[in-house]
Write an enzyme that holds these catalytic residues in place. Sequence first.
Site, PDB file in Angstrom:
ATOM      1  N   GLU A  82      45.822 -28.541 -31.113  1.00 21.82           N
ATOM      2  CA  GLU A  82      45.379 -29.124 -30.213  1.00 21.82           C
ATOM      3  C   GLU A  82      44.563 -30.490 -30.272  1.00 21.82           C
ATOM      4  OE1 GLU A  82      43.827 -26.026 -27.469  1.00 21.82           O
ATOM      5  OE2 GLU A  82      45.617 -25.280 -27.175  1.00 21.82           O
ATOM      6  N   ARG A 132      40.151 -28.730 -31.304  1.00 20.96           N
ATOM      7  CA  ARG A 132      40.348 -29.811 -30.697  1.00 20.96           C
ATOM      8  C   ARG A 132      40.008 -31.235 -31.693  1.00 20.96           C
ATOM      9  NH1 ARG A 132      39.487 -26.696 -26.329  1.00 20.96           N
ATOM     10  NH2 ARG A 132      41.559 -26.041 -25.774  1.00 20.96           N
ATOM     11  N   THR A 176      36.178 -24.027 -29.256  1.00 14.98           N
ATOM     12  CA  THR A 176      37.621 -24.682 -29.537  1.00 14.98           C
ATOM     13  C   THR A 176      37.694 -26.292 -29.374  1.00 14.98           C
ATOM     14  OG1 THR A 176      38.020 -24.546 -27.065  1.00 14.98           O
ATOM     15  CG2 THR A 176      38.825 -22.638 -28.432  1.00 14.98           C
ATOM     16  N   GLY A 192      34.697 -19.019 -23.954  1.00 11.21           N
ATOM     17  CA  GLY A 192      34.302 -17.548 -23.328  1.00 11.21           C
ATOM     18  C   GLY A 192      34.248 -17.383 -21.962  1.00 11.21           C
ATOM     19  N   ASP A 303      40.384 -19.415 -11.215  1.00 14.40           N
ATOM     20  CA  ASP A 303      40.499 -19.872 -12.864  1.00 14.40           C
ATOM     21  C   ASP A 303      40.337 -21.556 -12.752  1.00 14.40           C
ATOM     22  OD1 ASP A 303      40.092 -19.880 -15.505  1.00 14.40           O
ATOM     23  OD2 ASP A 303      41.759 -18.925 -16.021  1.00 14.40           O
ATOM     24  N   ASN A 389      45.104 -29.732 -16.587  1.00 19.52           N
ATOM     25  CA  ASN A 389      44.098 -28.909 -17.269  1.00 19.52           C
ATOM     26  C   ASN A 389      43.567 -29.942 -18.284  1.00 19.52           C
ATOM     27  OD1 ASN A 389      43.007 -26.685 -18.988  1.00 19.52           O
ATOM     28  ND2 ASN A 389      44.486 -25.377 -17.727  1.00 19.52           N
ATOM     29  N   TRP A 390      43.048 -29.299 -19.596  1.00 16.09           N
ATOM     30  CA  TRP A 390      42.346 -30.167 -20.357  1.00 16.09           C
ATOM     31  C   TRP A 390      42.996 -31.402 -21.286  1.00 16.09           C
ATOM     32  CZ3 TRP A 390      44.174 -30.353 -25.307  1.00 16.09           C
ATOM     33  CH2 TRP A 390      44.865 -29.323 -25.989  1.00 16.09           C
TER      34      TRP A 390
END
Lengths: 536, 308
Positions: A82, A132, A176, A192, A303, A389-390
Site C-alpha cells: 500500500e 504506506r 499502517t 485499531g 464505519d 477511502n484512504w
Amino acid sequence: MAAWLGFAAFAAGQQARRSPISTLIDARPADLLVSPPSSNWPSYNGDYTGRRYSILSQINLNNVRQLRAEWVFHSPNSDSMEVTPVVINGIMFVTSANDAFALDARTGRAIWHHTRPVTEGLIDDAAAHHNRGVGVWHSRVFMETDNAHLLCLDARSGNLIWDMPYADTHKNYGATSAPLVVKNEVLVGTSGGDDGVRGFLAAFDARTAKRLWRFWTIPGPGEFGSSSWPGKSYLRGGGSTWMPGTYDPELNTVYWGTSNPSPDFDGRVRPGDDLYTDCLLALNPDTGKLKWYFQFTPHDLFDYDATETPVLIDAFYRGRPRKLLVEANRNGFLYVLDRTNGHFLSAARFAEKLNWAKSIDAHGKPVLTGIEPDAKGSRICPGFSGATNWYAPSFNPSTHLFYFMDLEDCDIYYRKPQQFAEGQTYYATGTHRVPGERAQKVLMAYNLDTGRFEWKYPQIGQGQSWAGTLTTSGGLVFFGDDSGYFEAVNAKAGSPLWHFNTGQNLQASPMSYAIEGRQYVAIAAGSDIFSFALPY
Amino acid sequence: MTEFKLTMNKRNFLSLEFGRWLSNSSDRFSAAKGRRPRAKRAVLIVVVPLTFMALAPLCSAAAKAASDQARDGAATSSGPGQATAIDRGRAQFISSCAFCHGPDATGGRGPDLVRSKLVADDKNGNLIGEVVRNGRPAEGMPAFTMTAGQIADIAAFLHSQVQAAVQSRTMGGGAYPVSRLLTGSPIRGKADFDGAGGCTACHSSTGDLAHIARKYEPLELELRMLYPPGVPATVTVRLASGEKVKGTLVHMDEFNVALQDAAGWYHSYSRRQVQVSVHDPLAAHRALLNKMTQDQFHDLFAYLESLK
C-alpha cells in the site's frame, strides 16, 4: 563534492526539473516545503498540500501512449503493498510490512534493505502488516511498524538509528501509515479504530526520539466532548489516526483525519456525537493543541472513517480567493471547508448509492434518514468500505478539477452488543454483502468552480481495488483501476489514453519523479513496485 | 594429462570442497540478515560459477541434519558389516583399478568414478559388475575376472566414495582431511610461485603471505587462493562536467554504474553519460587463475600450506 550537494536543486523546486544524479540526501525542513513536487517526491503525498499534483510534464497528453515499464521491483514479504514511494535525489524509499528498501530509482535495484520480522499476535488491520511508506528528515528515514514503533533509519545504509515504541499500553494498537515530517518533528498515528483503542496523534523529535506532544482524539473525563464517553469507555473509543495528514506552513496548522468510533456498529454505549471521531482536526504542530475540528459523521454507525486525505487548495471560491480544504469523505459526500477556521462551505453528494443521510445541512451536519444497523440486518449505502477511502485523491490547478475514486456499494449491517476485550476486534458485530448486488469503482472529477462533477470514469472490476490517483502538469490523471491496470486519462476530459496490466490487484496510489531530466511514474501493485518512463 | 582451462578444473577440483564453504558462508549471511557487506556480495556474484550457486539450497537445507553423520565418516550410516565390505572393496580397488582410476576413484588415466552416472545408477554392483567383467575394450579398459563377492565389495567402496563426496559439503570446521588437499608438490609450487606463475608480482612468501598457513585452515587457505574474498573494486566516474566521483564499486552493468562514496552515500550513473574506470585489485589474481592448470593449483597450494 559541493556541486552535487543535490538539495540545492531540490530546494529550487519547480525551476529545477532535472535533479542531479543520485547523490546524498539531506531533506531539510525547508526542502519539504517545496510545492508542487517536481524531481523529488519527498513524502507520502509529494508535498504538504495533499494535492498529488506533480509539476513534471515530460510525460503528457501527446506522448503518454508510448509510456512503458522501465523496471519492476519485487518485494519478498507482501502481496498487497500500500506504499507510495518516496524519491529523493534518485533514491526511492519503499516499505513492505516491517521492511524498508532503498532502491536506485533509475533501475529499481535495491541499495539496502532494512528488515525485521512481522509481529505475531496483532489483530485486524495491523495483522495484515500493511505499510504506506516513509517520511524523510535530513539524512534519516522514518517508518512505522505493524506494532506501532517509530523507526529511524540512516538513509545511506538502512541501519537503525533508533526505535521508539509509541503505543505500547494496549495490544490492539497497530500502525499502517506513513509518518509525516513537519519541521523537526515526526507525526505518527495508529490503527485499531475498530478494535477499541483510544486514538491519538503523537509528535516525536526527529533527532532524539523524544515525544514532544500527544493529542488524544477521545477526550478524557471532564474534557470537552466527554459526555459521549461514560465510565471508562473513552479508553476504547476508537478515533484512530491511520493516514498521514496535511500541513499548512503559513497557518502553522496540521490537518489530520480520525477514524470511526469504537464499537463500530452499536452506538448505544457511546451517546452523542462521539468527538473527535470521524473528524478533521486542525492542530498546532508545535504544541499539539487543537485549533478547531470539523465532524463529518457524528455518532457514526457505519464505519465512515474520516481519514481520507484533507487536500489543501488555494483557489477562487465563490468569487474570492480562499484557503480551502477539500475532502471526499467515506460517507459519500465531498466537503469544502475554509481551512483557516474550519467553517463549512459546501458539500456535494457523489455516491449514487447513499441512504444513511438525505443531505448535508447549511452547517455541514448530515440530515439522517434513520436507517441503522440492527439485529436483523439493514442494507446501508455506502457500505463497509465507504464511498471512497484512504486511496489518494488529487487536485490539478490547471483543470481546477478534484479527482478521487468513488466506490458504489452497499452492505447489510448488523448490530449486537459486545464487551470489549483486549486481543479482539470491537465492531459489535458486522456486515454482509448484499446478495445480487455488485460494486462499481468510478473515477470522479469534481469541478470546484461549478460544484458539479465534470466527468466520471466507471471501471471494470468487482470493487476490490484500493488504488488512488496522481495528476500532473502534463494534463494527465494516473490511477490504478479496478482490474489490475495502471491507467492514464486526460485530466480535462476524462478520456482514456494509456493502460498497463500489472497483473495484480492495485492497493496503492501513484507518484512521479525525475532523474537526469527523465520523468518516471511509479505505483505499487500487489507485491511489486512498477516504474514507467518514455522510451529514450 | 590434458590441460583444461581453469574454470573447468576448478569445478572438478573443488566440487567437494566448495559445498562446505558455501554452507558455512550461507550461515554467516543469514545471521547477518541482509546486512551483508555489499562489496563482498558483489565479489561473490562475480566469482561463483552458476553450478555452485545451484548447490547452495542443497547445503543449507541438509547441512545441519547431515553434518554429524558426515563427521563420523561415510560408512557409519551403512552399519558395521558394510564397513568391512568397503574396506575389502578399497583393497581390491587399489590393487585392480587404482592405477587407472586413482586410489580414491576420482580419476586418473581413466575416468572419475565418483561422479560417474553408471556408478550413481548402480545397485549392489549390477552395472559395475558388467563393466568389470566385460571391460571396455574401445576405451582401453581390459576385462577382469572377479567373483560376485569381490564386485559387491568394489561397488560398496565406490558407493561409499560417492557418499563421502556428497556429504563432504556438510562437514564441520576442520574436519576436511588436509591430505586430500595436499596432493601437489611444494617444490614445484615454490618454483611456480617465484617464477613462471607470476605470483611475486603482488605477493611475497616473506611479506603478505608470511606464515599464511598458520592463519587459515587448509581448506580456507585454498578457497582464499581460488576465490579471493572481500577486496572491493574501486571506481572513478568522470562526469560530463569533468568532475570526478570516486568510491567503492557497488554495481556495474552495460547500462549503469553505481558506487558508494567514502561517506557511505550511493551514487549511480547512466554509463552513456559518464566515463568509468574501474580499479579491481584482484583483477591480476583472477587473470592468473584463468591461465593455470589443475596441477599448478595443487602445487601452489602445497607450497602455501608449507608457509607455516
